[in-house]
Design a protein around this motif. Sequence first.
Motif, PDB file in Angstrom:
ATOM      1  N   UNK A  61       0.789  -1.220   0.000  1.00 39.32           N
ATOM      2  CA  UNK A  61       0.000   0.000   0.000  1.00 39.32           C
ATOM      3  C   UNK A  61       0.821   1.270   0.000  1.00 39.32           C
ATOM      4  N   UNK A  62       0.176   2.337  -0.376  1.00 36.46           N
ATOM      5  CA  UNK A  62       0.827   3.638  -0.493  1.00 36.46           C
ATOM      6  C   UNK A  62       1.255   4.195   0.861  1.00 36.46           C
ATOM      7  N   UNK A  63       0.489   3.873   1.905  1.00 38.35           N
ATOM      8  CA  UNK A  63       0.839   4.416   3.217  1.00 38.35           C
ATOM      9  C   UNK A  63       1.909   3.591   3.925  1.00 38.35           C
ATOM     10  N   UNK A  64       2.409   2.541   3.292  1.00 41.08           N
ATOM     11  CA  UNK A  64       3.487   1.742   3.868  1.00 41.08           C
ATOM     12  C   UNK A  64       3.054   0.837   4.991  1.00 41.08           C
ATOM     13  N   UNK A  65       1.754   0.662   5.191  1.00 38.33           N
ATOM     14  CA  UNK A  65       1.296  -0.218   6.261  1.00 38.33           C
ATOM     15  C   UNK A  65       1.557  -1.674   5.879  1.00 38.33           C
ATOM     16  N   UNK A  66       1.392  -2.552   6.838  1.00 40.47           N
ATOM     17  CA  UNK A  66       1.681  -3.961   6.651  1.00 40.47           C
ATOM     18  C   UNK A  66       0.403  -4.743   6.350  1.00 40.47           C
ATOM     19  N   UNK A  67       0.573  -5.971   5.893  1.00 45.68           N
ATOM     20  CA  UNK A  67      -0.563  -6.825   5.537  1.00 45.68           C
ATOM     21  C   UNK A  67      -1.175  -7.442   6.793  1.00 45.68           C
ATOM     22  N   UNK A  68      -2.483  -7.262   6.961  1.00 45.17           N
ATOM     23  CA  UNK A  68      -3.199  -7.930   8.044  1.00 45.17           C
ATOM     24  C   UNK A  68      -3.408  -9.375   7.622  1.00 45.17           C
ATOM     25  N   UNK A  69      -2.740 -10.279   8.324  1.00 45.55           N
ATOM     26  CA  UNK A  69      -2.793 -11.709   8.008  1.00 45.55           C
ATOM     27  C   UNK A  69      -4.151 -12.307   8.342  1.00 45.55           C
ATOM     28  N   UNK A  70      -4.680 -11.905   9.503  1.00 46.80           N
ATOM     29  CA  UNK A  70      -5.995 -12.406   9.887  1.00 46.80           C
ATOM     30  C   UNK A  70      -6.658 -11.466  10.883  1.00 46.80           C
TER      31      UNK A  70
ATOM     32  N   UNK B  52       1.486 -22.652  20.992  1.00 48.04           N
ATOM     33  CA  UNK B  52       1.183 -21.774  19.851  1.00 48.04           C
ATOM     34  C   UNK B  52      -0.270 -21.308  19.846  1.00 48.04           C
ATOM     35  N   UNK B  53      -0.742 -20.889  21.023  1.00 47.13           N
ATOM     36  CA  UNK B  53      -2.108 -20.361  21.114  1.00 47.13           C
ATOM     37  C   UNK B  53      -2.097 -18.994  21.798  1.00 47.13           C
ATOM     38  N   UNK B  54      -3.136 -18.242  21.517  1.00 47.97           N
ATOM     39  CA  UNK B  54      -3.383 -16.983  22.201  1.00 47.97           C
ATOM     40  C   UNK B  54      -4.510 -17.181  23.190  1.00 47.97           C
ATOM     41  N   UNK B  55      -4.464 -16.394  24.254  1.00 53.35           N
ATOM     42  CA  UNK B  55      -5.532 -16.328  25.225  1.00 53.35           C
ATOM     43  C   UNK B  55      -6.004 -14.886  25.180  1.00 53.35           C
ATOM     44  N   UNK B  56      -7.298 -14.651  25.024  1.00 56.83           N
ATOM     45  CA  UNK B  56      -7.800 -13.283  24.958  1.00 56.83           C
ATOM     46  C   UNK B  56      -9.054 -13.147  25.808  1.00 56.83           C
TER      47      UNK B  56
ATOM     48  N   UNK C 137      -9.439 -19.125  23.868  1.00 64.29           N
ATOM     49  CA  UNK C 137      -8.162 -19.709  23.481  1.00 64.29           C
ATOM     50  C   UNK C 137      -8.234 -19.975  21.986  1.00 64.29           C
ATOM     51  N   UNK C 138      -7.255 -19.479  21.228  1.00 65.41           N
ATOM     52  CA  UNK C 138      -7.297 -19.647  19.775  1.00 65.41           C
ATOM     53  C   UNK C 138      -5.903 -19.854  19.217  1.00 65.41           C
ATOM     54  N   UNK C 139      -5.865 -20.605  18.116  1.00 67.57           N
ATOM     55  CA  UNK C 139      -4.601 -20.991  17.497  1.00 67.57           C
ATOM     56  C   UNK C 139      -3.959 -19.791  16.816  1.00 67.57           C
ATOM     57  N   UNK C 140      -2.677 -19.598  17.063  1.00 70.20           N
ATOM     58  CA  UNK C 140      -1.965 -18.436  16.545  1.00 70.20           C
ATOM     59  C   UNK C 140      -1.814 -18.386  15.043  1.00 70.20           C
ATOM     60  N   UNK C 141      -1.746 -19.523  14.385  1.00 68.66           N
ATOM     61  CA  UNK C 141      -1.562 -19.542  12.937  1.00 68.66           C
ATOM     62  C   UNK C 141      -2.872 -19.479  12.156  1.00 68.66           C
ATOM     63  N   UNK C 142      -3.951 -19.962  12.742  1.00 67.41           N
ATOM     64  CA  UNK C 142      -5.213 -20.024  12.007  1.00 67.41           C
ATOM     65  C   UNK C 142      -6.283 -19.077  12.528  1.00 67.41           C
TER      66      UNK C 142
END
Length: 148
Positions: free
Chosen positions: A71-80, A99-103, A112-117
């Motif tokens: 992108x033009x503003x140099x931001x990064x790609x939101x993976x998910x 390899x999980x997140x807790x939120x 609890x959710x998987x970090x890659x998916x």
Amino acid sequence: DSKGAVRMLKCDIESFKDGVPRSMIKDDYTVVHDQHTDWCTKVMYVPELSAVISSSMDSKIKVVDVNTNFGANGSFRVRQTVGLHSKGVYDFDWCSTYSIFISAGVERDIMLWHGNTGHKVGSLAGHTASVSNVVVDNSLHQVISLST
């Protein structure tokens, strides 16, 4: 900020070597992403995923790939975008062992959710108020939570 932007400050020594306080200028930071629709509550870099994770009161958690610019503003790609919460998210933590997140947030359940998916792997119920903080103890395989 109130617009849901996550920014990364460039901390090169040349910019601050004289020690004189000054206001931040556009060259001092990079926009990681500006896709939250409410204020951000937490940001974390996870080296195992090469990602910056952010949570917001918009009930979403963004996982941003910091290895690719676009992108033009140099931001990064939101993976998910993780949308497991129905209300605002106050806090999250990374469990490198599994390899999980807790939120957690305004609602009383901890996700609890998987970090890659981003897929939900479980939830913890039992709080009688909003959950303001969660912490993972990898060595003892525990999730510690605080409600207010």
